[in-house]
Each structure stands twice: as structure tokens, then as C-alpha cells.
Design a protein around this motif. Sequence first.
Motif, PDB file in Angstrom:
ATOM      1  N   ALA A 181      11.513   3.197   5.343  1.00  0.00           N
ATOM      2  CA  ALA A 181      12.466   4.010   6.118  1.00  0.00           C
ATOM      3  C   ALA A 181      13.760   3.243   6.384  1.00  0.00           C
ATOM      4  N   GLU A 182      14.827   4.013   6.525  1.00  0.00           N
ATOM      5  CA  GLU A 182      16.102   3.416   6.906  1.00  0.00           C
ATOM      6  C   GLU A 182      16.184   3.476   8.430  1.00  0.00           C
ATOM      7  N   ILE A 183      16.116   2.316   9.069  1.00  0.00           N
ATOM      8  CA  ILE A 183      16.096   2.280  10.536  1.00  0.00           C
ATOM      9  C   ILE A 183      17.541   2.285  11.047  1.00  0.00           C
ATOM     10  N   VAL A 184      17.876   3.253  11.890  1.00  0.00           N
ATOM     11  CA  VAL A 184      19.243   3.298  12.414  1.00  0.00           C
ATOM     12  C   VAL A 184      19.303   2.521  13.732  1.00  0.00           C
ATOM     13  N   ALA A 185      20.495   2.049  14.071  1.00  0.00           N
ATOM     14  CA  ALA A 185      20.676   1.381  15.366  1.00  0.00           C
ATOM     15  C   ALA A 185      20.378   2.402  16.459  1.00  0.00           C
ATOM     16  N   PHE A 186      19.673   1.980  17.479  1.00  0.00           N
ATOM     17  CA  PHE A 186      19.311   2.937  18.529  1.00  0.00           C
ATOM     18  C   PHE A 186      19.258   2.247  19.889  1.00  0.00           C
ATOM     19  N   PRO A 187      20.365   2.299  20.619  1.00  0.00           N
ATOM     20  CA  PRO A 187      20.425   1.559  21.885  1.00  0.00           C
ATOM     21  C   PRO A 187      19.491   2.110  22.962  1.00  0.00           C
ATOM     22  N   LEU A 188      18.986   3.325  22.807  1.00  0.00           N
ATOM     23  CA  LEU A 188      18.138   3.890  23.867  1.00  0.00           C
ATOM     24  C   LEU A 188      16.642   3.741  23.584  1.00  0.00           C
ATOM     25  N   LYS A 189      16.288   2.763  22.766  1.00  0.00           N
ATOM     26  CA  LYS A 189      14.887   2.466  22.446  1.00  0.00           C
ATOM     27  C   LYS A 189      13.936   2.483  23.633  1.00  0.00           C
ATOM     28  N   THR A 190      14.372   1.869  24.727  1.00  0.00           N
ATOM     29  CA  THR A 190      13.480   1.777  25.889  1.00  0.00           C
ATOM     30  C   THR A 190      14.032   2.553  27.087  1.00  0.00           C
ATOM     31  N   ALA A 191      14.877   3.545  26.795  1.00  0.00           N
ATOM     32  CA  ALA A 191      15.358   4.414  27.884  1.00  0.00           C
ATOM     33  C   ALA A 191      14.184   5.259  28.370  1.00  0.00           C
ATOM     34  N   CYS A 192      14.384   5.901  29.508  1.00  0.00           N
ATOM     35  CA  CYS A 192      13.302   6.692  30.102  1.00  0.00           C
ATOM     36  C   CYS A 192      13.489   8.169  29.762  1.00  0.00           C
ATOM     37  N   ASN A 242      23.752   8.211  15.993  1.00  0.00           N
ATOM     38  CA  ASN A 242      23.521   7.074  15.104  1.00  0.00           C
ATOM     39  C   ASN A 242      22.993   7.510  13.739  1.00  0.00           C
ATOM     40  N   GLY A 243      22.991   8.807  13.513  1.00  0.00           N
ATOM     41  CA  GLY A 243      22.645   9.316  12.188  1.00  0.00           C
ATOM     42  C   GLY A 243      21.174   9.554  11.938  1.00  0.00           C
ATOM     43  N   ALA A 244      20.341   9.488  12.992  1.00  0.00           N
ATOM     44  CA  ALA A 244      18.899   9.656  12.778  1.00  0.00           C
ATOM     45  C   ALA A 244      18.549  11.105  12.422  1.00  0.00           C
ATOM     46  N   GLU A 245      17.623  11.247  11.463  1.00  0.00           N
ATOM     47  CA  GLU A 245      17.070  12.571  11.165  1.00  0.00           C
ATOM     48  C   GLU A 245      15.763  12.761  11.922  1.00  0.00           C
ATOM     49  N   ARG A 256       0.795  -1.229   0.000  1.00  0.00           N
ATOM     50  CA  ARG A 256       0.000   0.000   0.000  1.00  0.00           C
ATOM     51  C   ARG A 256       0.833   1.288   0.000  1.00  0.00           C
ATOM     52  N   VAL A 257       2.140   1.156   0.126  1.00  0.00           N
ATOM     53  CA  VAL A 257       2.969   2.365   0.200  1.00  0.00           C
ATOM     54  C   VAL A 257       2.964   3.111  -1.122  1.00  0.00           C
ATOM     55  N   LYS A 258       2.624   4.420  -1.063  1.00  0.00           N
ATOM     56  CA  LYS A 258       2.601   5.244  -2.264  1.00  0.00           C
ATOM     57  C   LYS A 258       3.847   6.098  -2.346  1.00  0.00           C
ATOM     58  N   ASN A 259       4.344   6.435  -1.154  1.00  0.00           N
ATOM     59  CA  ASN A 259       5.376   7.433  -1.049  1.00  0.00           C
ATOM     60  C   ASN A 259       6.434   6.865  -0.111  1.00  0.00           C
ATOM     61  N   SER A 260       7.336   6.049  -0.643  1.00  0.00           N
ATOM     62  CA  SER A 260       8.266   5.332   0.225  1.00  0.00           C
ATOM     63  C   SER A 260       9.094   6.283   1.086  1.00  0.00           C
ATOM     64  N   LEU A 261       9.350   5.866   2.309  1.00  0.00           N
ATOM     65  CA  LEU A 261      10.173   6.679   3.217  1.00  0.00           C
ATOM     66  C   LEU A 261      11.661   6.474   2.935  1.00  0.00           C
ATOM     67  N   ALA A 262      11.977   5.878   1.791  1.00  0.00           N
ATOM     68  CA  ALA A 262      13.374   5.576   1.447  1.00  0.00           C
ATOM     69  C   ALA A 262      14.271   6.795   1.660  1.00  0.00           C
ATOM     70  N   GLY A 263      15.388   6.569   2.290  1.00  0.00           N
ATOM     71  CA  GLY A 263      16.339   7.658   2.491  1.00  0.00           C
ATOM     72  C   GLY A 263      16.100   8.447   3.757  1.00  0.00           C
ATOM     73  N   LEU A 264      15.007   8.150   4.469  1.00  0.00           N
ATOM     74  CA  LEU A 264      14.750   8.836   5.737  1.00  0.00           C
ATOM     75  C   LEU A 264      15.321   7.990   6.871  1.00  0.00           C
ATOM     76  N   LYS A 265      16.227   8.590   7.645  1.00  0.00           N
ATOM     77  CA  LYS A 265      16.880   7.828   8.716  1.00  0.00           C
ATOM     78  C   LYS A 265      16.111   8.001  10.019  1.00  0.00           C
ATOM     79  N   VAL A 266      15.608   6.883  10.525  1.00  0.00           N
ATOM     80  CA  VAL A 266      14.694   6.933  11.661  1.00  0.00           C
ATOM     81  C   VAL A 266      15.234   6.138  12.852  1.00  0.00           C
ATOM     82  N   ALA A 267      15.163   6.754  14.042  1.00  0.00           N
ATOM     83  CA  ALA A 267      15.429   6.030  15.292  1.00  0.00           C
ATOM     84  C   ALA A 267      14.078   5.796  15.961  1.00  0.00           C
ATOM     85  N   ASN A 268      13.787   4.565  16.341  1.00  0.00           N
ATOM     86  CA  ASN A 268      12.492   4.250  16.948  1.00  0.00           C
ATOM     87  C   ASN A 268      12.595   4.256  18.458  1.00  0.00           C
TER      88      ASN A 268
END
Lengths: 250, 308
Positions: free
Chosen positions: B198-209, B236-239, B146-158
Motif C-alpha cells: 500500500a501507498e501510505i499517505v502522511a496522516f497527522p491525525l493518527k492518534t486523534a480522538c 492527504n489523498g487517502a482513498e 506472502r503477498v499475492k495481490n499487492s496493494l500497490a496504488g492504494l492510498k491508505v491513511a492509518n
Amino acid sequence: MPIHEKSLIRPENLHSQENLTIDGVDVSGHWSTFIEPRVVTDYNENLEDEIAALPGGEYIHRCWQCGSCTNACPVNAINPDFNPRFWIYLVRLGMEDELLRDKDIIWQCVSCNKCTYVCPRDVAPEGVMKATAHWLELKGHRPKSPSILFDEVFSEQVFATGKIEEGRIIRDFFKRTGQPLMQDWLVEMVKRLLSGLPLKLMMTMGLATLFRPRTRGWGPARAAIEEYVHEKEAEQRRALGLDGSAGDIE
Amino acid sequence: MNGKYKKVAYYPGCALEGSAHAYSRSTKAVGRKLGLDLVEVENWNCCGAMEVKNIDPKLQTYLSSRVMSIAANEMKFDVVMAPCNGCYHNLKKAEYDLANDPDSVAVVERLSTKAGHETYQAGDIETIHALDWIKHSIGEAGLRERVKNSLAGLKVANYYGCMYTRPRHIFPEKDQGGDSESTLEPHYMDDLLAAAGAEIVAFPLKTACCGGAHTLSDSDTSTKLVINILRAAELNGAEVIATECPTCHSGLEMHQIRAEKRFDIKTSVKIVYFTQLLGLALGLSPRKVGLHENVSDSLPLFKEKGLA
Ligand code: SF4
Ligand code: SF4
């Protein structure tokens, strides 16, 4: 030998010598620091039971002092004096005087539950921190912390109407803690927020602060909750040997 | 694909009607786009957030149980979805306590009877997060189609925060292997946003407070915790930091500004709800996903990436 958790020892009981010779043996350097023994007689033998009687403190007796909680704690990473493992130790031994030295930081637990996640004994240290903070205030060892004042402002709104409205919480909280509402960073945040908002949405949000959101038919729930709160308060005060009369959360 | 999640009761909670309106707007818009139905819980109340438990934990259990009681008993739903980590956590905690602690059951019975509604019984409804909802109804494969507008190239930290995974015992369905969520390294948001390109970057603080519980009552502590999170994401390069909790989201936004004002520490990573990112990928306009309602101004970045 380095002394583990040196900061936990009262500074007046720590003695260091630059150069030290004992019985003709030079022990300068590593062996030059001594901890002066002291005799503790002022135990509060009820301390653990009192903490255990408050919500969250129930499982303090399970602790086997592994230190995982302190190791996982983000507040400890900011301030090494914030040490859940140590406080649990003091409470279980009844060393009230030692505990009181940290009375002004125990409330700073941010309830992240990292400790509860790692604790191998299901102590639920987060709950113990809340119970201890609560105990300090109930016993009159310190005034109510900003944290509990915030909890009270918030809970009073929920109990009264079933819902909260964030703007009102912020205003009431700053008023109750005697702080100016116009904090530079809050003002900046509102500015940035408003710059993106269309007029219609701003009006809707403004109206929400005028007409408090509320749950319909909440009256009976409110009465039931308030009755329960008063009962619990009386129960806690009895457990702590306080006057036995019901306090008020206002 | 799980048909059970196609139509669920929706519990927005207080924050989504206020500061996190963008989260509510984008969640609903994404649901519509994906053909998933949300029916709001009627006349709901606050779940108790992070505050009421400090007055008395069982009151929080009662407040949360009332919401589940309405959704299950009055509206006859099997599933209730809460996008807010706090609401989700509290409903889960109430479910656990009511299944395991007779004292909690007694208090909830007493208060429900006096308040005049049916008492919630453990097992009457399943509580899920917005992440479960999309992951288990549409899934990565469905999203990719269903993706119309790919998030390609967007660096995301979750960023998942505390209440989505801790304490572990209130989430019995997590850490079960296979497709289940991990409490140590949650990945549902990573999975969904990666499926959207999306380009998912490594993010060690995913569940930090983020210090959300003390955002106003101990602001310096919160600011310090947030600085760690923002910096780790940038290192980690996240935008963009993707969020799935209104308290985390506004905490990051507020303390990003506060760090600048009080500590002179400037970070430029943008803070966006994961539903806003999914919405953009599905072809929704920035306005439809409520980008203008965020404090963190991500529009220029998305324009630059051709996503807006
Ligand atoms: S992690 Fe648990 S058992 Fe270990 S010191 Fe902390 S409370 Fe005690
Ligand atoms: S819940 Fe409190 S004591 Fe436990 S790790 Fe978090 S901040 Fe530290």
C-alpha cells in the motif's frame, strides 16, 4: 495588552472604553479594557478533598497549572469553554460558584487521555474530569448526564451477564434518555449495513439479540460486583457529606 | 521472528461478536493464512470497555483480570492477543495497576475469590494487540514473501485512535527504540500495510480522538471529531482509512453518515480494518475478510484497483 483567556472573566466585570484618557494620558486602544476587582468570600474549603475522594480525582493536588491539558484537549478545540486546567484551578481554590457556571459541559470529556499523556505532573486530568462530573451529579447540581446514563446501561448489562449485546445497549440507552430510536442517521446506517449482508448473517445477528450472550457461571461474580458497588457508593456519599445511605446505580 | 506469538490465546471481546464481526472474521482468516494459531479464551467476559471505569475503575481492573486469569491459569497461555483497542488497553491497564497498586490487588483478590476463580497475578501473561501479533511473528519481510495481490496504488491513511498508545505508562514496551512501537507516532500498521504494497499517505491525525466514548451520548461532539479525521485523510489523498479498533471503526462509519445527514458534509474516503486489507493482499476473497459486513462500501474501490 490583550487579556489572556478573556472568556474566563465574568462579562459584567470587564469594562472597555472606546476612548480613554487617564491623568491626561491617552490610553485608548490596547489599554482601554479593565477587569473590575471583586472579593470572593464563598469558598468551599472541602472542594478539592471531595473531588480527590472520587475515583480519578486522587492526584488533583499535583497540578501546577501549566495548561498542557487544555492545550492538548480535542473538546477544547471544539468549545473553548471546555477548559480542564481552569476547572482544576477552581477546584483547588474552592471556587464552587465559578465551577458551577460550567456544570453542563464538564461531562463532555471524551476520555481520549491526551491530557494525561502530556501532563508533566501525572495529575491524570481525564480522571479529574470524570470525578468532577460525578461530583456535580452526586451533589445534585445537575441531573445525570447522557454519558453517565450510557455508562450505567452498559455496566448494568456487564454486571448482570458478564457480556454485553450492542443492540440492546442502544435500545436501552435511547429509552432511558427518552430519545426516539429511529434517528435518521442510525436508520441510514442500518440500511447500508443490511444491503451488504447475506441472510444467514442477519439471522445470526437477530438471534444474538434474542438470546443474550452471557458468561457461564457468572452468578457469584455478579453478586461480588454488586456488593462492591454498593459499598463504594456508600463510601463516596460519606466522603461528600451526603446522607451516608447507599444509593443505587439504577 | 518471534516463535512465542505463533500460538496465542485470543480475546475477541464483545464488539467483535457484534458490530465488528468483520474484524474478527478477517483477523482469524489472516491468522490461518499466515500459519498463526488463535485459541479463543474460554467463557470470557467483557473487559469493561470504556464505561465500567466510570462506575468504578477497579471493577474494570477486575473484569480484565478475569480474562487474563483464564488465559494464563486455566489455559496455560503466555500470551493473549486482543484486536480491540479497548480490550487491549484495559488488559494492559489491569496489568499495570496490579503490578503497582496494592488497593487494586486487594479488590481483585476479593472479587476473584468470591467469584470462584484463581486471582490473576501481574506478570502471569503478556497482552498484545493484533498489530504486535503480526508484526513480531511474520514481520514485514515475511509478509512481502506472502503477498499475492499487492496493494500497490492504494492510498491508505492509518488511524490508531486513543487507546492503543495512551496513557503511555500502561505500555512499558513502547517507546523503547529499535523495533518498538511509538506512542507519539505509532507505525506498526503503516509498516505492515506498506509491506503489503500500500501507498501510505502522511496522516497527522493518527492518534486523534473519534469521540468513541460519547458516540451516542454526545453525538454532535463525536461527529465533529470524526469530520476532522475524515477530512484530514482526504486532504492527504487517502482513498482508505485503515483501522485497528472496532470502536474507532464504527465511530468513523457512523459519523461519516451522521455528518452527511445532520451537517451536510460529505466525505467519500472508505473505512476498512487493516486485517481486511492484509487479507486481500494475501489473496483472500472480499467475502472471506468480511467486506460485506462493513457499513462503508469499499467493494467498488477494490474492484477498480483489481484487489477484489
Ligand atoms: S497538564 Fe497537568 S499540571 Fe498542567 S495544568 Fe493540566 S493537570 Fe495541571
Ligand atoms: S481526556 Fe477529556 S479532558 Fe483530557 S484531553 Fe481528552 S477530552 Fe480533554
